[in-house]
Design a protein around this motif. Structure first.
Motif, PDB file in Angstrom:
ATOM      1  N   GLY A 109     -10.536 -19.402  28.078  1.00  0.00           N
ATOM      2  CA  GLY A 109     -10.222 -19.510  29.715  1.00  0.00           C
ATOM      3  C   GLY A 109      -9.149 -20.529  29.799  1.00  0.00           C
TER       4      GLY A 109
ATOM      5  N   THR B 195      -7.337 -23.190  37.158  1.00  0.00           N
ATOM      6  CA  THR B 195      -8.017 -22.003  36.179  1.00  0.00           C
ATOM      7  C   THR B 195      -8.448 -22.935  35.157  1.00  0.00           C
ATOM      8  OG1 THR B 195      -6.378 -20.365  36.964  1.00  0.00           O
ATOM      9  CG2 THR B 195      -7.447 -19.907  34.716  1.00  0.00           C
TER      10      THR B 195
ATOM     11  N   SER C 239     -12.269 -22.964  33.841  1.00  0.00           N
ATOM     12  CA  SER C 239     -12.670 -22.509  32.761  1.00  0.00           C
ATOM     13  C   SER C 239     -13.449 -23.524  31.973  1.00  0.00           C
ATOM     14  CB  SER C 239     -11.128 -22.236  31.839  1.00  0.00           C
ATOM     15  OG  SER C 239     -10.694 -21.099  32.620  1.00  0.00           O
TER      16      SER C 239
ATOM     17  N   LEU D 129     -14.256 -14.415  32.564  1.00  0.00           N
ATOM     18  CA  LEU D 129     -13.105 -14.275  31.538  1.00  0.00           C
ATOM     19  C   LEU D 129     -12.424 -12.909  31.773  1.00  0.00           C
ATOM     20  CD1 LEU D 129     -13.970 -16.047  28.214  1.00  0.00           C
ATOM     21  CD2 LEU D 129     -12.639 -16.838  30.011  1.00  0.00           C
TER      22      LEU D 129
END
Length: 151
Positions: A30, A49, A53, A96
């Motif tokens: 991620g 992000t 992640s 993902l």
């Protein structure tokens, strides 16, 4: 084209980064996908992000462990426990996959037309989220219900 575009590193192939989860966990894959946003011309999406992640797997895994430890002395149905475990695996995997899918369209544009194609590229975030949700549901059903029926 100016010299800056020639010195900009090329984007990484999103599905290759997605597959790295097997070696560097959901967190690592991620984070790499998050870092790829800069290469795809969306540096403002990198931090969001990368944080997602880290947070999504951390929250799902922690939640699952808390649930399992807090209910270990209860006599819960095996199917219920399997659903909780499968949801944890499925959400992380689907996140993902959806992220790689979101990036893959831009990556294909880049491969076909270079960096200039990335400037006006429109990302379909809603479609990626819907895809991720469907993947998580289907995967959970397969892990929790179908696989035990086969065994």
């Amino acid at each position: 084209m100016n010299d800056q575009k020639y010195s900009q590193p090329s984007p990484w192939e999103p599905y290759r980064l997605f597959s790295f989860f097997m070696f560097i966990t959901w967190f690592g894959a991620g984070i790499l996908l998050g870092l790829n946003w800069k290469r795809l011309g969306k540096p403002e999406w990198v931090l969001k992000t990368v944080l997602l992640s880290i947070l999504i797997p951390a929250v799902t895994i922690t939640g699952m462990l808390i649930f399992l430890f807090s209910t270990s002395n209860m006599n819960l149905p095996e199917l219920f426990v399997m659903v909780i475990i499968s949801l944890t695996l499925s959400i992380n995997f689907a996140y993902l996959w959806a992220l790689a899918r979101l990036q893959s369209g831009a990556y294909k544009k880049f491969k076909a037309a270079g960096f200039s194609a990335l400037q006006g590229y429109e990302y379909d975030v809603d479609s990626a989220m819907f895809f991720g949700g469907i993947v998580a549901i289907i995967m959970s059903v397969i892990i929790a219900v179908v696989i035990p029926l086969l065994g």
